[in-house]
Enzyme design. Structure first.
Site, PDB file in Angstrom:
ATOM      1  N   GLU A 165      67.802  34.157 105.419  1.00 22.31           N
ATOM      2  CA  GLU A 165      68.572  34.765 104.318  1.00 22.31           C
ATOM      3  C   GLU A 165      68.513  36.281 104.459  1.00 22.31           C
ATOM      4  OE1 GLU A 165      70.493  34.040 101.417  1.00 22.31           O
ATOM      5  OE2 GLU A 165      70.494  36.221 101.493  1.00 22.31           O
ATOM      6  N   ALA A 289      71.451  37.130 110.001  1.00 28.54           N
ATOM      7  CA  ALA A 289      71.996  36.516 111.213  1.00 28.54           C
ATOM      8  C   ALA A 289      73.185  37.342 111.675  1.00 28.54           C
ATOM      9  CB  ALA A 289      72.435  35.092 110.917  1.00 28.54           C
ATOM     10  N   ARG A 416      92.601  30.141  86.699  1.00 24.43           N
ATOM     11  CA  ARG A 416      92.106  31.512  86.763  1.00 24.43           C
ATOM     12  C   ARG A 416      93.148  32.478  87.329  1.00 24.43           C
ATOM     13  NH1 ARG A 416      86.095  30.064  89.146  1.00 24.43           N
ATOM     14  NH2 ARG A 416      85.297  29.345  87.166  1.00 24.43           N
TER      15      ARG A 416
HETATM   16  P1  ADP Z   1      77.359  28.959  98.740  1.00 25.93           P
HETATM   17  O1  ADP Z   1      77.884  28.903  97.335  1.00 25.93           O
HETATM   18  O2  ADP Z   1      78.368  28.566  99.729  1.00 25.93           O
HETATM   19  O3  ADP Z   1      76.036  28.263  98.882  1.00 25.93           O
HETATM   20  P2  ADP Z   1      76.202  31.571  98.232  1.00 25.93           P
HETATM   21  O4  ADP Z   1      76.974  32.811  98.051  1.00 25.93           O
HETATM   22  O5  ADP Z   1      75.577  30.966  97.027  1.00 25.93           O
HETATM   23  O6  ADP Z   1      77.115  30.522  99.007  1.00 25.93           O
HETATM   24  O7  ADP Z   1      75.026  31.811  99.283  1.00 25.93           O
HETATM   25  C1  ADP Z   1      75.258  32.389 100.542  1.00 25.93           C
HETATM   26  C2  ADP Z   1      73.993  33.079 100.989  1.00 25.93           C
HETATM   27  O8  ADP Z   1      74.101  33.459 102.372  1.00 25.93           O
HETATM   28  C3  ADP Z   1      73.724  34.370 100.226  1.00 25.93           C
HETATM   29  O9  ADP Z   1      72.423  34.342  99.690  1.00 25.93           O
HETATM   30  C4  ADP Z   1      73.890  35.467 101.279  1.00 25.93           C
HETATM   31  O10 ADP Z   1      73.057  36.592 101.057  1.00 25.93           O
HETATM   32  C5  ADP Z   1      73.503  34.729 102.553  1.00 25.93           C
HETATM   33  N1  ADP Z   1      74.031  35.360 103.775  1.00 25.93           N
HETATM   34  C6  ADP Z   1      75.269  35.894 103.951  1.00 25.93           C
HETATM   35  N2  ADP Z   1      75.385  36.405 105.190  1.00 25.93           N
HETATM   36  C7  ADP Z   1      74.209  36.179 105.826  1.00 25.93           C
HETATM   37  C8  ADP Z   1      73.705  36.498 107.129  1.00 25.93           C
HETATM   38  N3  ADP Z   1      74.435  37.143 108.015  1.00 25.93           N
HETATM   39  N4  ADP Z   1      72.447  36.113 107.426  1.00 25.93           N
HETATM   40  C9  ADP Z   1      71.660  35.478 106.520  1.00 25.93           C
HETATM   41  N5  ADP Z   1      72.075  35.177 105.272  1.00 25.93           N
HETATM   42  C10 ADP Z   1      73.330  35.513 104.926  1.00 25.93           C
END
Ligand code: ADP
Length: 588
Positions: A165, A289, A416
């Site tokens: 994350e 990532a 919306r």
């Molecule tokens: P979903 O509703 O699809 O589960 P969310 O927005 O709730 O999506 O969660 C997506 C998560 O992925 C967020 O916590 C975000 O910070 C994380 N994230 C986004 N890009 C990356 C990345 N490059 N590497 C690691 N985590 C990431």
């Protein structure tokens, strides 16, 4: 009660502090001191204990911050302040306002102490260092609802799983949401005597709500699995839902959205995290990532990432990489690239991490993208911050929307996108939402979102007044226009026939004050487009072939919600497909 408790705690602390000082052991470089700073949801009060010129302990006495977002502030940031012996530290990204409130509270206490502290060296703690090469069976990128669901299922299937994350906290947009979840035929519908809902009705509403652009096969999977996903959350993950209340979001034929306790995504996210912890799934925070790794046959075998010190860490995946990185609502350049309408003029309700990274990574290994231009605004958001207004969920129980002239201009339970467009066509491109205590008694949002209520009052974006004249005056709304609107609403509430906009839930009488008026704007909320996946959540290339080793679920996928996602559908989507991804990667 809460207020009394606060006084009691403050009282006790004051007594202890005075006792501590008067005991005579308080040398010139020791003692305990209180300070306060302004956080995101009111004041944060702390007590700082200093021993021989060194910060020894920091205790939070009072605060009302978002539980999940505040956690790293009260742990990680606290450790840094103590280790550095200084409050001149960086904020935790994603928790800026809470960090600032906390830092300022500590600074305030330090100032009151009159003690000069010598800052320690700022060496990065050795213990935080991890091996640059990590190997797991399944690597899940992103810790929102989709990521946790995938990781839990893969782990329960016997795989060695890691979640990475990029933010300092878990949860993503899922955490910031209201957490409501559509599930036709759910147990609360039974409790409330709501009959007639079905998988078919939910399927049809979702297809229609998305202008029939969603992939029918995938929408059907979501509709058929919705109840099972909700029961999994309730029974396996121990998410608590309200037993006597449901929401009917815009575009839905029935009240079918379950509401977690607290009316926010904090409940599902904290319970999903607890389950991941119980399964001993490591969660690498502050780990971004950047790139997928492929072997010479094109199979995705891992992820190249970097930690907060920009040290490269490689996560090898024996079986699968699951992308669950969410949408791209916070990435203005990406929004503009796919739909020039959604430029800087729009604020966003989204978490800082929602920048489309997974979509870009998947595309660079050949994934097909679809529906990228479909970007949704949430109609009722804070005009200053763009944050979603959960207090304004009273709209689902009869609150009305009016413009500066005091006139209704849209059906409040329309989609919306329809409501957002209608708001942007009004004077000033904003609207006002109006409700009374009778409506709040049904919605109960004032109690559930008291911090947001206080903040909106403080920011002068919300007014409570006994008479409609008084409330209108606060925002300079045309009083006569508004009175005429209310007269009609009250009449339609009696007859059950909204002659102007055919309110599908039926209007509620606004005869009785006190009244609440909240000012709102539309704000970018959800990106419907993304990578193409099949029913097993395999990521497909332009020719429709699965990219080996690569799976995706959640907001970064583009095949389910069509041109417009209906309220309450995100949680159903991310839990359902997140679980499928985890099971598939788990070999089930
Ligand atoms: P979903 O509703 O699809 O589960 P969310 O927005 O709730 O999506 O969660 C997506 C998560 O992925 C967020 O916590 C975000 O910070 C994380 N994230 C986004 N890009 C990356 C990345 N490059 N590497 C690691 N985590 C990431």
């Amino acid at each position: 009660m809460k207020q009394k408790l606060k006084f009691l705690i403050v009282g006790l602390v004051t007594v202890l502090t005075i006792a501590g000082c008067s005991s005579g052991n308080a040398a010139k470089d020791s003692g305990t001191f209180e300070g306060s700073g302004s956080g995101k949801h009111g004041d944060i009060k702390v007590e700082v204990a200093i021993k021989e010129g060194k910060i020894d302990k920091i205790k939070v006495l009072e605060q009302d911050e978002n539980k999940v977002l505040a956690e790293p502030v009260y742990t990680e940031l606290q450790e840094t302040i103590i280790a550095d012996n200084s409050a001149d530290v960086d904020v935790i990204s994603g928790s800026t306002a809470t960090s600032e409130g906390y830092i300022n509270a500590v600074k305030d206490a330090l100032k009151k102490s009159g003690i000069t502290l010598v800052a320690a060296g700022k060496d990065k703690k050795e213990k935080d260092k991890i091996d640059a090469e990590q190997t797991f069976d399944v690597v899940v990128v992103g810790s929102g609802g989709a990521g946790f669901s995938a990781a839990i299922e893969a782990s329960e299937a016997g795989k060695k799983v890691a979640i990475i994350e990029k933010m300092p906290t878990v949860g993503g947009n899922t955490l910031l949401s209201g957490g409501e979840m559509n599930a036709p035929g759910n147990w609360v519908q039974k409790n409330l005597g709501i009959k007639g809902d079905s998988v078919e009705s939910f399927y049809e509403d979702t297809m229609k709500g998305g202008d029939n652009i969603g992939d029918p096969k995938m929408v059907r999977i979501m509709a058929e699995n919705a109840l099972d996903s909700a029961e999994w959350l309730k029974d396996e993950i121990k998410v608590e839902f309200l037993e006597d209340q449901l929401f009917q979001f815009g575009g839905h034929t029935y009240k079918r959205a379950l509401i977690p306790i607290g009316h926010t995504g904090a409940e599902p996210i904290s319970k999903l995290k607890a389950k991941a912890d119980e399964l001993k799934i490591p969660i690498f925070l502050n780990m971004k990532a950047n790139e997928l790794i492929q072997d010479d046959k094109g199979k995705v075998t891992g992820v190249k990432a970097q930690d907060s010190a920009e040290t490269a860490i490689t996560f090898h995946a024996n079986d699968a990489v699951i992308l669950t990185t969410g949408g791209f609502g916070s990435n203005v350049d990406m929004r503009k690239k796919y739909n020039s309408e959604y430029d800087e003029r729009y604020l966003s309700t989204d978490s800082e991490g929602t920048t489309g990274d997974g979509i870009v990574m998947a595309q660079s290994v050949g994934a097909a993208l679809t529906n990228m231009e479909s970007i949704q605004t949430y109609p009722i958001a804070n005009p200053k911050t763009g944050m979603i207004s959960l207090l304004a969920d009273t709209r689902f129980d009869g609150a009305i929307l009016v413009n500066q002239e005091g006139t209704r201009f849209v059906e409040e339970l329309d989609r919306r996108d329809v409501i957002s467009k209608a708001i942007l066509a009004q004077t000033g491109k904003y609207c006002y939402q109006i409700w009374n205590d009778d409506i709040d008694a049904i919605s109960k949002t004032k109690e559930a979102h008291s911090a947001e209520y206080d903040e909106l009052i403080k920011e002068k974006l919300l007014v409570k007044a006994d008479t409609i004249e008084e409330a209108a005056e606060f925002f300079d709304i045309d009083v006569e226009g508004l009175k005429a609107t209310l007269k009609k609403v009250n009449e339609y509430a009696k007859t059950g026939d909204d002659k102007d906009f055919h309110h599908r839930g039926g209007l509620v009488s606004l005869e009785k004050g006190p009244y609440y008026i909240e000012k709102a704007i539309p704000s970018v909320h959800h990106t419907m487009g993304g990578v193409v996946i099949n029913e097993n959540t395999e990521v497909l290339d332009e020719k429709g072939n699965a990219i080996p080793g690569l799976y995706a679920a959640g907001e970064l996928t583009g095949v389910i919600q069509g041109a417009n996602r209906l309220g309450g559908n995100a949680i159903t989507d991310i839990i359902t497909f997140g679980r499928i991804a985890g099971k598939t990667a788990g070999g089930l």
